[in-house]
Design a protein around this motif. Structure first.
Motif, PDB file in Angstrom:
ATOM      1  N   ASP A 183       0.863  -1.180   0.000  1.00 17.16           N
ATOM      2  CA  ASP A 183       0.000   0.000   0.000  1.00 17.16           C
ATOM      3  C   ASP A 183       0.898   1.229   0.000  1.00 17.16           C
ATOM      4  OD1 ASP A 183      -2.293   1.476  -0.027  1.00 17.16           O
ATOM      5  OD2 ASP A 183      -2.723   1.271   2.106  1.00 17.16           O
ATOM      6  N   LEU A 184       0.282   2.401   0.047  1.00 17.22           N
ATOM      7  CA  LEU A 184       0.993   3.661   0.200  1.00 17.22           C
ATOM      8  C   LEU A 184       0.499   4.372   1.443  1.00 17.22           C
ATOM      9  CD1 LEU A 184       0.894   5.169  -3.427  1.00 17.22           C
ATOM     10  CD2 LEU A 184       2.667   3.752  -2.410  1.00 17.22           C
ATOM     11  N   ILE A 185       1.405   5.063   2.143  1.00 15.68           N
ATOM     12  CA  ILE A 185       0.987   6.049   3.137  1.00 15.68           C
ATOM     13  C   ILE A 185       1.220   7.419   2.513  1.00 15.68           C
ATOM     14  CG2 ILE A 185       1.361   4.582   5.137  1.00 15.68           C
ATOM     15  CD1 ILE A 185       4.025   5.912   5.587  1.00 15.68           C
ATOM     16  N   ILE A 186       0.230   8.263   2.619  1.00 11.82           N
ATOM     17  CA  ILE A 186       0.216   9.532   1.889  1.00 11.82           C
ATOM     18  C   ILE A 186       0.595  10.671   2.822  1.00 11.82           C
ATOM     19  CG2 ILE A 186      -1.144  11.037   0.405  1.00 11.82           C
ATOM     20  CD1 ILE A 186      -0.653   8.257  -0.719  1.00 11.82           C
ATOM     21  N   PRO A 211      10.709   9.490  -4.076  1.00 13.70           N
ATOM     22  CA  PRO A 211      11.157  10.851  -3.754  1.00 13.70           C
ATOM     23  C   PRO A 211      10.461  11.952  -4.535  1.00 13.70           C
ATOM     24  CG  PRO A 211      12.755   9.739  -5.140  1.00 13.70           C
ATOM     25  CD  PRO A 211      11.719   8.722  -4.799  1.00 13.70           C
ATOM     26  N   THR A 212       9.955  11.656  -5.733  1.00 14.35           N
ATOM     27  CA  THR A 212       9.405  12.730  -6.574  1.00 14.35           C
ATOM     28  C   THR A 212       7.889  12.711  -6.642  1.00 14.35           C
ATOM     29  OG1 THR A 212       9.726  11.308  -8.517  1.00 14.35           O
ATOM     30  CG2 THR A 212      11.498  12.867  -7.966  1.00 14.35           C
ATOM     31  N   ASP A 213       7.295  11.547  -6.875  1.00 14.00           N
ATOM     32  CA  ASP A 213       5.832  11.459  -6.976  1.00 14.00           C
ATOM     33  C   ASP A 213       5.420  10.028  -6.660  1.00 14.00           C
ATOM     34  OD1 ASP A 213       5.826   9.792  -9.441  1.00 14.00           O
ATOM     35  OD2 ASP A 213       6.713  11.588 -10.314  1.00 14.00           O
ATOM     36  N   HIS A 214       4.113   9.788  -6.638  1.00 11.44           N
ATOM     37  CA  HIS A 214       3.604   8.441  -6.395  1.00 11.44           C
ATOM     38  C   HIS A 214       2.599   8.062  -7.476  1.00 11.44           C
ATOM     39  CE1 HIS A 214       1.255  11.363  -4.042  1.00 11.44           C
ATOM     40  NE2 HIS A 214       0.203  10.586  -4.214  1.00 11.44           N
ATOM     41  N   THR A 215       2.956   8.369  -8.719  1.00 14.81           N
ATOM     42  CA  THR A 215       2.153   7.928  -9.842  1.00 14.81           C
ATOM     43  C   THR A 215       2.323   6.423 -10.029  1.00 14.81           C
ATOM     44  OG1 THR A 215       3.953   8.348 -11.396  1.00 14.81           O
ATOM     45  CG2 THR A 215       2.424  10.162 -10.970  1.00 14.81           C
ATOM     46  N   ALA A 216       1.467   5.853 -10.887  1.00 15.80           N
ATOM     47  CA  ALA A 216       1.533   4.411 -11.121  1.00 15.80           C
ATOM     48  C   ALA A 216       2.896   4.005 -11.658  1.00 15.80           C
ATOM     49  CB  ALA A 216       0.425   3.993 -12.090  1.00 15.80           C
ATOM     50  N   ALA A 217       3.478   4.826 -12.546  1.00 13.22           N
ATOM     51  CA  ALA A 217       4.776   4.485 -13.116  1.00 13.22           C
ATOM     52  C   ALA A 217       5.860   4.482 -12.048  1.00 13.22           C
ATOM     53  CB  ALA A 217       5.116   5.471 -14.234  1.00 13.22           C
ATOM     54  N   SER A 218       5.857   5.478 -11.156  1.00 11.89           N
ATOM     55  CA  SER A 218       6.866   5.543 -10.102  1.00 11.89           C
ATOM     56  C   SER A 218       6.736   4.378  -9.129  1.00 11.89           C
ATOM     57  CB  SER A 218       6.752   6.876  -9.349  1.00 11.89           C
ATOM     58  OG  SER A 218       7.012   7.969 -10.209  1.00 11.89           O
ATOM     59  N   VAL A 219       5.493   4.036  -8.793  1.00  6.51           N
ATOM     60  CA  VAL A 219       5.283   2.923  -7.872  1.00  6.51           C
ATOM     61  C   VAL A 219       5.721   1.620  -8.521  1.00  6.51           C
ATOM     62  CG1 VAL A 219       3.549   1.632  -6.586  1.00  6.51           C
ATOM     63  CG2 VAL A 219       3.427   4.115  -6.662  1.00  6.51           C
ATOM     64  N   GLY A 244      -1.735   3.477  -5.131  1.00  5.16           N
ATOM     65  CA  GLY A 244      -0.706   3.976  -6.031  1.00  5.16           C
ATOM     66  C   GLY A 244      -0.725   3.308  -7.380  1.00  5.16           C
ATOM     67  N   LEU A 245      -1.356   2.141  -7.497  1.00  7.12           N
ATOM     68  CA  LEU A 245      -1.386   1.409  -8.756  1.00  7.12           C
ATOM     69  C   LEU A 245      -2.787   1.393  -9.356  1.00  7.12           C
ATOM     70  CD1 LEU A 245       0.963  -1.566  -7.905  1.00  7.12           C
ATOM     71  CD2 LEU A 245       1.503   0.525  -9.113  1.00  7.12           C
ATOM     72  N   ARG A 246      -3.598   2.341  -9.002  1.00  8.14           N
ATOM     73  CA  ARG A 246      -4.956   2.356  -9.534  1.00  8.14           C
ATOM     74  C   ARG A 246      -4.946   2.500 -11.055  1.00  8.14           C
ATOM     75  NH1 ARG A 246      -4.598   7.506  -7.197  1.00  8.14           N
ATOM     76  NH2 ARG A 246      -5.760   6.871  -5.356  1.00  8.14           N
ATOM     77  N   GLN A 252       1.338  -5.638 -16.772  1.00  9.39           N
ATOM     78  CA  GLN A 252       2.577  -4.876 -16.850  1.00  9.39           C
ATOM     79  C   GLN A 252       3.429  -5.106 -15.616  1.00  9.39           C
ATOM     80  OE1 GLN A 252       1.528  -0.805 -17.472  1.00  9.39           O
ATOM     81  NE2 GLN A 252       0.334  -1.220 -19.330  1.00  9.39           N
ATOM     82  N   LEU A 253       2.801  -5.095 -14.458  1.00  8.26           N
ATOM     83  CA  LEU A 253       3.539  -5.316 -13.223  1.00  8.26           C
ATOM     84  C   LEU A 253       4.129  -6.718 -13.194  1.00  8.26           C
ATOM     85  CD1 LEU A 253       0.959  -3.719 -10.788  1.00  8.26           C
ATOM     86  CD2 LEU A 253       3.154  -2.742 -11.464  1.00  8.26           C
ATOM     87  N   HIS A 254       3.377  -7.680 -13.691  1.00 11.97           N
ATOM     88  CA  HIS A 254       3.860  -9.055 -13.709  1.00 11.97           C
ATOM     89  C   HIS A 254       5.105  -9.177 -14.580  1.00 11.97           C
ATOM     90  CE1 HIS A 254       2.515 -13.559 -13.741  1.00 11.97           C
ATOM     91  NE2 HIS A 254       3.777 -13.398 -13.390  1.00 11.97           N
ATOM     92  N   ARG A 255       5.092  -8.504 -15.700  1.00 13.87           N
ATOM     93  CA  ARG A 255       6.256  -8.569 -16.572  1.00 13.87           C
ATOM     94  C   ARG A 255       7.452  -7.879 -15.951  1.00 13.87           C
ATOM     95  NH1 ARG A 255       2.319  -7.495 -20.616  1.00 13.87           N
ATOM     96  NH2 ARG A 255       2.871  -5.282 -20.597  1.00 13.87           N
TER      97      ARG A 255
END
Length: 330
Positions: A183-186, A211-219, A244-246, A252-255
């Motif tokens: 999960d994420l803590i915001i 450190p920069t953001d919590h977008t899906a790509a960063s997560v 964070g992965l909504r 994609q994550l599996h790969r």
């Protein structure tokens, strides 16, 4: 009616006992439970001749009252230092008490219950534990607060592709290692975040640096980096990742890291209970409403190491690090 028997009640009990009245009759006349009267007579009667003397009984009851009684922690400097050391490490009072029993199994003077620690923090104030140590408790409160019903949380995302009910049946067994919850803590104004990963069977914690953001790509990138650092024998699946992965796609994550990812049902955080509990522990280090981007990877690793070094009730008071070491040894 007073919760405790008063001196007048004890005089009445003594008079009725001289008249050979039964305990049930006395209790009914005083509007008390028969067990209350029976216990009062048994505890406070004279130990030699068995007679019940009301004024002596009142004196014994006053001596047993908890508030005039010296506190165990305030009377023993070694015990006080041990409890304070545990609080400095941000251990809960219950964790401290069980750690003391393991560390000093043959010294009952070093054994206390967790309520004794809470009383020393919240009630006593002087002569026991330092008052500022109350701030190291998980809640950070200097006084007790009654429990309230938690507000229902809103769904984090709509229509996830792979829901938690699709994961293998073995993941429901908490004894099977290798399944992780995330999960994420915001942080303040939703502008920063820290990712959390918890292994279900050992409660071992890893923190993701964002450190920069919590977008899906960063997560996804942080998760892939963490997956490479996981022990091969204890990383069969990463499951139950949160908001964070909504926008991410499980394929994609599996790969990216070779492990399937499953999403909780909307508004169902209880489906990843270990992670929710861990997030609560982490708020002791990263309070709500603060900027989480100021914490570097070294600090996150230090916090994770401290959590993994805490004795946990659910692990029989072993630490997550100890349980993971046993798992890897097997």
């Amino acid at each position: 009616m007073s919760r405790y028997l008063r001196e007048a009640d004890r005089v009445y009990i003594a008079d009725r006992l001289l008249e050979k009245a039964t305990v049930r009759a006395i209790a009914a006349e005083l509007d008390r439970s028969p067990s209350t009267v029976s216990r009062e007579i048994r505890r406070n009667r004279h130990r030699t001749n068995g007679q019940y003397r009301p004024f002596a009984a009142q004196a014994r009851a006053d001596d047993r009252r908890p508030r005039p009684k010296p506190r165990k922690i305030s009377q023993d400097p070694e015990l006080r230092a041990a409890v304070q050391a545990g609080l400095d490490e941000r251990w809960s009072p219950e964790q401290i008490c069980h750690a003391l029993r393991r560390q000093f199994p043959d010294r009952p003077e070093m054994h206390v219950v967790h309520e004794t620690v809470y009383q020393a923090l919240y009630v006593q104030g002087r002569g026991a534990l330092r008052r500022e140590l109350a701030g190291t408790l998980r809640t950070g409160r200097a006084r007790r607060k009654p429990h309230r019903q938690a507000n229902c949380r809103q769904p984090h995302f709509i229509d996830p592709m792979v829901v938690i009910s699709d994961r293998p049946a073995e993941a429901d067994d908490w004894a099977v290692p290798g399944h992780w919850e995330g999960d994420l803590i915001i942080g303040k104004n939703s502008g920063s975040a820290i990712g959390t990963l918890v292994e279900r069977s050992t409660r071992y914690v890893m923190l993701l640096h964002l450190p920069t953001d919590h977008t899906a790509a960063s997560v996804r990138d942080a998760l892939a980096d963490a997956a490479h650092r996981l022990p091969a024998t204890a990383s069969q699946a990463v499951s139950d990742l949160g908001p964070g992965l909504r926008d991410g796609r499980p394929p994609q994550l599996h790969r990216r890291h070779g492990r399937p990812v499953y999403f909780c049902d909307p508004a169902s955080p209880w489906q990843r209970g270990s992670n929710e509990n861990t997030n609560g522990l982490l708020r002791q280090y990263f309070p709500k409403g603060t900027d989480l981007s100021v914490h570097n990877r070294e600090h996150l690793d230090a916090v994770a190491a401290q959590l993994n070094g805490r004795p946990r009730k659910t692990l029989g008071w072993e630490t997550p690090a100890e349980r993971l070491h046993k798992l890897l040894a097997v």
